[in-house]
Scaffold this active site. Structure first.
Site, PDB file in Angstrom:
ATOM      1  N   SER A  51      -5.992   3.174   4.453  1.00 20.93           N
ATOM      2  CA  SER A  51      -5.340   2.436   3.362  1.00 20.93           C
ATOM      3  C   SER A  51      -6.369   1.695   2.517  1.00 20.93           C
ATOM      4  O   SER A  51      -6.193   0.518   2.161  1.00 20.93           O
ATOM      5  CB  SER A  51      -4.302   1.451   3.934  1.00 20.93           C
ATOM      6  OG  SER A  51      -3.399   1.041   2.936  1.00 20.93           O
TER       7      SER A  51
ATOM      8  N   SER B 230       0.785  -1.236   0.000  1.00 21.12           N
ATOM      9  CA  SER B 230       0.000   0.000   0.000  1.00 21.12           C
ATOM     10  C   SER B 230       0.816   1.284   0.000  1.00 21.12           C
ATOM     11  O   SER B 230       0.247   2.378  -0.034  1.00 21.12           O
ATOM     12  CB  SER B 230      -0.954   0.009   1.200  1.00 21.12           C
ATOM     13  OG  SER B 230      -2.017  -0.895   0.989  1.00 21.12           O
TER      14      SER B 230
ATOM     15  N   LYS C  76      -0.076   3.785  -2.650  1.00 19.35           N
ATOM     16  CA  LYS C  76      -1.101   4.818  -2.533  1.00 19.35           C
ATOM     17  C   LYS C  76      -0.515   6.221  -2.387  1.00 19.35           C
ATOM     18  O   LYS C  76      -1.235   7.210  -2.549  1.00 19.35           O
ATOM     19  CB  LYS C  76      -2.027   4.477  -1.365  1.00 19.35           C
ATOM     20  CG  LYS C  76      -2.894   3.268  -1.691  1.00 19.35           C
ATOM     21  CD  LYS C  76      -3.488   2.608  -0.469  1.00 19.35           C
ATOM     22  CE  LYS C  76      -4.250   1.330  -0.900  1.00 19.35           C
ATOM     23  NZ  LYS C  76      -4.545   0.445   0.217  1.00 19.35           N
TER      24      LYS C  76
ATOM     25  N   LYS D 251       3.064   6.466   5.530  1.00 13.98           N
ATOM     26  CA  LYS D 251       2.114   5.517   4.946  1.00 13.98           C
ATOM     27  C   LYS D 251       2.646   4.114   5.165  1.00 13.98           C
ATOM     28  O   LYS D 251       3.848   3.864   5.040  1.00 13.98           O
ATOM     29  CB  LYS D 251       1.935   5.774   3.444  1.00 13.98           C
ATOM     30  CG  LYS D 251       0.941   4.852   2.775  1.00 13.98           C
ATOM     31  CD  LYS D 251      -0.468   5.179   3.193  1.00 13.98           C
ATOM     32  CE  LYS D 251      -1.456   4.108   2.733  1.00 13.98           C
ATOM     33  NZ  LYS D 251      -1.401   2.893   3.572  1.00 13.98           N
TER      34      LYS D 251
END
Length: 504
Positions: free
Chosen positions: A183, A125, A128, A297
């Site tokens: 997420s 992820s 992203k 993140k």
């Protein structure tokens, strides 16, 4: 015509030789003494070549080598910046359990620690971050976006999501919070369709942006990071993407948010979202909280392992940290998330062991060089102060300075004060830790006589009759020597005759 050319060269050479043997040459030699301050002369170093040279003790002006006659060395790329070939710290300096670790000081642009940062890995992820970047670049935060059935098709039910419902409407800003805080894979798909019309077109845009940012080890296959054999990146590339995203204030706001309230609509109730980044959020657990971390993140798939990209700040240092391929350690009573553990260890190492140091200064001249077509030398100095990262206990003997002139032939008058004539680099061991332009301290005027001499010598070197001219020059030199010697003998004989007459 040939006779005329030879006569012209002989006359030019006669002028040159007359100048060389005249008292004017002595005056010119005196004028060649440097005009700079004593302090500047004491600190200026002698060059090894007109190319990249390492500075040493200050020479007397007469000892300065003719550096402009030496070809420049091959330009060496600086090791400073995100594309650094070598990190400041060795790989064995950090004991942390992760396949890939990148630690980059953002303000000095120094690669402090690197382990496997160019290895291709699945980013999970962390993908992203790119999705958010493109949404901010191409979208409008207040735009209202309806969730389509096509966008939610083929979503993995076990993947992270914000449970978006077909037909529900969100602003782009709300979807970005879903994307970065929870997420949410479904939010990524909806954003992709909003920006490009389809997920496939958005993926093409992702790869185009990656190339634009200089990512050489990256290929995206989807906007969310779920496993795909053709979906990969490197820690270095992820750092480039993160740095680009950080240019947006809205990204900085979103990636640093631990809790966000998603307002109610006709199809949903109001609810509070909490971040998956336990370095900044304590809603789930306080075990990994790090008050130095500003935001980041996370990512996880079984093939990718535990991943995190974050920014931390303390005591004037600002680090970007990337962790890929960290383990998950699970027992009956607890679970350890290796990405957070590795990130905190890397940050501890960076904050505890490195500091800022000024390595180049305009007040510390680099070299004193002769100038063609002039009767004086010039002192060169860094154009600006350069402060960079070094180990807190760095060894000053490992700091060396090298410079490289822009012109292969060296310096030629006229020169202006502050004129850029090359580049100077500071090395710590073999690692370049700073770089700036090399500029002149004072102006240097072009001397007409010196210019005429240089032009004449150039014409002689390029002439097909140069060997004839050289022979004539040698003969002319001998003739001048004999004339001077004869005049000296006659003068001595006259003096002796006067002495004899006076003694009678």
């Amino acid at each position: 015509m040939v006779i005329s050319m030879v006569k012209s060269k002989v006359l030019s050479l006669l002028l040159l030789l007359a100048l060389l043997v005249s008292p004017a040459r002595v005056l010119a030699a005196d004028a060649a003494q440097p005009q700079e301050s004593a302090a500047a002369t004491e600190e200026a170093g002698a060059p090894e070549s007109a190319g990249e040279a390492e500075t040493g003790e200050a020479p007397e002006p007469s000892d300065v080598p003719e550096a402009q006659q030496t070809p420049p060395a091959t330009r060496v790329n600086s090791d400073a910046g995100i594309d650094a070939e070598t990190s400041l710290a060795p790989q064995d300096a950090l004991d942390a359990d992760a396949a890939v670790i990148l630690l980059y000081e953002m303000d000095s642009e120094t690669m402090v620690y690197a382990r496997g940062i160019d290895d291709r890995r699945e980013p999970a992820s962390l993908t992203k971050v790119m999705t958010c970047l493109l949404a901010l670049e191409h979208g409008t935060l207040t735009d209202e976006i309806k969730v389509s059935e096509k966008a939610l098709a083929n979503m993995d039910p076990d993947g992270s999501s914000s449970d978006l419902t077909v037909g529900d409407t969100f602003t782009l800003e709300q979807l970005l919070y879903c994307l970065m805080i929870e997420s949410a894979n479904d939010a990524a798909a909806v954003i992709a369709e909003y920006v490009s019309g389809s997920e496939e077109a958005f993926v093409s845009l992702m790869n185009e942006k990656a190339r634009e940012l200089g990512c050489t080890g990256t290929h995206f296959a989807n906007p969310h990071g779920l496993h795909d054999d053709n979906h990969y990146t490197t820690a270095r590339d992820m750092a480039k993407i993160m740095l680009a995203a950080l240019e947006y204030e809205k990204f900085q706001e979103i990636y640093s948010t631990g809790r966000y309230t998603l307002p109610a609509s006709s199809l949903r109730e109001e609810r509070v979202m909490v971040t998956t980044n336990f370095l900044i959020g304590t809603s789930v657990t306080q075990d990994y909280y790090d008050d130095r971390v500003i935001g980041g993140k996370t990512g996880f798939t079984t093939p990718a392992g535990r991943c995190v990209i974050c920014v931390a700040q303390e005591d004037g240092l600002r680090y970007l940290c990337v962790i890929l391929g960290a383990p998950t350690i699970s027992t009956d009573t607890y679970t350890v998330y290796g990405n957070f553990v590795a990130a905190s260890k890397a940050l501890d190492y960076g904050f505890d062991n490195f500091t800022f140091a000024e390595v180049l200064s305009p007040l510390a001249p680099i070299a004193q060089l002769p100038v063609s077509e002039a009767t004086q030398s010039v002192v060169l100095t860094p154009a600006q102060s350069v402060t960079t990262m070094l180990p807190a206990d760095y060894d000053e003997t490992l700091l060396t300075t090298r410079y490289e002139l822009t012109a292969q032939e060296g310096l030629t008058a006229p020169l202006e004060a502050g004129q850029a004539v090359g580049v100077v680099r500071k090395y710590y061991g073999s690692i370049c830790v700073g770089e700036t332009e090399l500029v002149t301290v004072t102006a240097v005027e072009r001397r007409a006589v010196a210019a005429a001499m240089a032009e004449t010598m150039d014409e002689i070197r390029e002439s097909p009759w140069r060997f004839v001219i050289i022979i004539l020059a040698v003969l002319l030199g001998l003739l001048i020597f004999l004339m001077l010697f004869s005049a000296l003998i006659r003068r001595r004989n006259r003096r002796r005759r006067r002495q004899r007459r006076a003694g009678r």
